[in-house]
Write a protein that holds these residues in place. Structure first.
Motif, PDB file in Angstrom:
ATOM      1  N   ALA A 102      54.442 -89.000  10.457  1.00 39.86           N
ATOM      2  CA  ALA A 102      53.785 -90.255  11.276  1.00 39.86           C
ATOM      3  C   ALA A 102      54.655 -91.446  11.258  1.00 39.86           C
ATOM      4  CB  ALA A 102      52.407 -90.522  10.367  1.00 39.86           C
ATOM      5  N   ARG A 116      56.178 -85.754  19.539  1.00 41.47           N
ATOM      6  CA  ARG A 116      54.828 -85.729  19.007  1.00 41.47           C
ATOM      7  C   ARG A 116      54.091 -84.212  19.514  1.00 41.47           C
ATOM      8  NH1 ARG A 116      52.347 -91.589  20.013  1.00 41.47           N
ATOM      9  NH2 ARG A 116      53.557 -92.685  18.678  1.00 41.47           N
ATOM     10  N   LEU A 120      52.956 -80.688  16.992  1.00 37.85           N
ATOM     11  CA  LEU A 120      51.519 -80.283  16.875  1.00 37.85           C
ATOM     12  C   LEU A 120      51.532 -78.746  17.086  1.00 37.85           C
ATOM     13  CD1 LEU A 120      49.535 -83.006  18.718  1.00 37.85           C
ATOM     14  CD2 LEU A 120      49.975 -82.496  16.043  1.00 37.85           C
ATOM     15  N   TRP A 123      50.151 -76.539  14.292  1.00 39.02           N
ATOM     16  CA  TRP A 123      48.754 -76.750  14.153  1.00 39.02           C
ATOM     17  C   TRP A 123      47.849 -75.864  15.123  1.00 39.02           C
ATOM     18  CZ3 TRP A 123      45.465 -80.602  16.518  1.00 39.02           C
ATOM     19  CH2 TRP A 123      44.095 -80.874  15.944  1.00 39.02           C
ATOM     20  N   PRO A 175      51.356 -81.237  10.295  1.00 39.37           N
ATOM     21  CA  PRO A 175      51.131 -82.011  11.423  1.00 39.37           C
ATOM     22  C   PRO A 175      49.782 -82.573  11.915  1.00 39.37           C
ATOM     23  CG  PRO A 175      52.162 -79.795  11.888  1.00 39.37           C
ATOM     24  CD  PRO A 175      51.639 -79.706  10.462  1.00 39.37           C
ATOM     25  N   PHE A 176      48.742 -81.717  11.515  1.00 38.12           N
ATOM     26  CA  PHE A 176      47.499 -82.444  11.622  1.00 38.12           C
ATOM     27  C   PHE A 176      47.317 -83.313  10.770  1.00 38.12           C
ATOM     28  CE2 PHE A 176      42.971 -82.570   9.736  1.00 38.12           C
ATOM     29  CZ  PHE A 176      42.126 -82.859  10.881  1.00 38.12           C
ATOM     30  N   LEU A 179      48.898 -86.433  12.428  1.00 37.88           N
ATOM     31  CA  LEU A 179      48.286 -86.924  13.494  1.00 37.88           C
ATOM     32  C   LEU A 179      47.395 -88.003  13.135  1.00 37.88           C
ATOM     33  CD1 LEU A 179      47.960 -86.829  16.752  1.00 37.88           C
ATOM     34  CD2 LEU A 179      46.058 -84.988  16.208  1.00 37.88           C
TER      35      LEU A 179
END
Length: 299
Positions: A102, A116, A120, A123, A175-176, A179
């Motif tokens: 992040a 970005r 993801l 995920w 990745p979650f 985010l």
């Protein structure tokens, strides 16, 4: 002097609340149908035996006693330890990695949007598909052994199996977490950092005294979501090891008892115990950490 009567203010205050309640009713009804009914059905069935022929007989808390300190106690507590081991290790790794990801994605640089989106991808892959991919990768003739020049049967021994599950779960869900933390970083005013730089604060000082306190609400939400998800971990260990080599989680134990052994009563007791475990863990987490981080006063 304010002459507004309380009765005149109340309808205006209740209007949006009533609208929100009406808008939420369909979702609440679906949740009650999809979640509440199976849970209540499992709780009800847990008080009956699993006789193969004839109607089930009411046996009270015998299934719970069997799971906690009876014939199934060893399996339950072993699955309990494995579940909490996976939860603690994966959540810690995912928070640390997600925080770093992040922080990188929060910076302004060329190609940030592409980064970005690509981050993801793990995920977005379904867990079952990711588990099959990693089972191939951790095969003795797979790419992992090929890259490291090793000859390890990753899913054939206890600790290599646990490492494979932790690695696959961290790869998929970090990745979650990143985010959610990124969303918290984006609401921190830049002026705060600029004022700290003018005062001579270094990078570590700004991270410790500005970033962490202000991103804490998002961090708490990320940890809570991942903790609840990890406590009911099923797909990865079921596909990678099928619960072998001391990798049986509570969810695998529930499915094995309910479907594999055809014991819905005992499986209902196990699922109820798992639900209570997750509920109590979430309640204690929110009570001890979440209330202060989310700006609520504990009374």
């Amino acid at each position: 002097m304010n002459t507004t009567r309380p009765s005149a203010v109340r309808p205006r205050l209740m209007g949006p609340e009533r609208l929100a309640f009406r808008l939420l009713l369909p979702s609440v009804a679906v949740l009650l149908l999809v979640i509440a009914y199976p849970v209540l059905r499992a709780v009800y069935g847990s008080f009956f035996d699993d006789r193969p022929m004839g109607p089930a007989a009411f046996i009270g808390f015998d299934n719970y006693a069997r799971a906690l300190w009876g014939a199934g106690g060893a399996d339950f507590w072993a699955a309990f330890r494995v579940t909490f081991l996976f939860t603690v290790v994966t959540v810690v790794l995912e928070v640390l990695i997600g925080l770093g990801m992040a922080a990188i994605m929060h910076r302004s640089f060329r190609g940030r949007g592409l980064l970005r989106a690509s981050v993801l991808v793990p995920w977005a892959i379904p867990t079952a598909v990711a588990a099959v991919l990693w089972r191939w990768a951790f095969d003795p003739r797979g790419i992992v052994n090929h890259l490291f020049g090793a000859d390890v049967t990753w899913t054939g021994a206890e600790w290599p199996s646990k490492f494979a599950i932790v690695f696959a779960d961290t790869w998929k869900t970090a990745p979650f977490v990143a985010l959610l933390i990124l969303a918290g970083l984006q609401i921190i005013p830049k002026e705060v950092y600029e004022a700290a730089r003018i005062d001579g604060a270094g990078v570590l000082h700004r991270f410790r005294h500005i970033t962490l306190p202000l991103v804490k609400p998002a961090l708490v939400v990320a940890v809570l979501f991942r903790m609840l998800d990890a406590l009911r971990l099923y797909d990865l260990p079921a596909i990678l090891t099928n619960g072998a080599n001391d990798t049986t989680t509570l969810s695998i134990l529930v499915v094995r008892a309910s479907l594999g052994d055809l014991k819905p009563g005992y499986g209902g007791a196990l699922s109820t115990l798992t639900f209570l475990l997750i509920f109590v863990t979430a309640f204690l987490f929110v009570r001890l950490l979440g209330a202060g981080a989310l700006g609520r006063d504990r009374t």
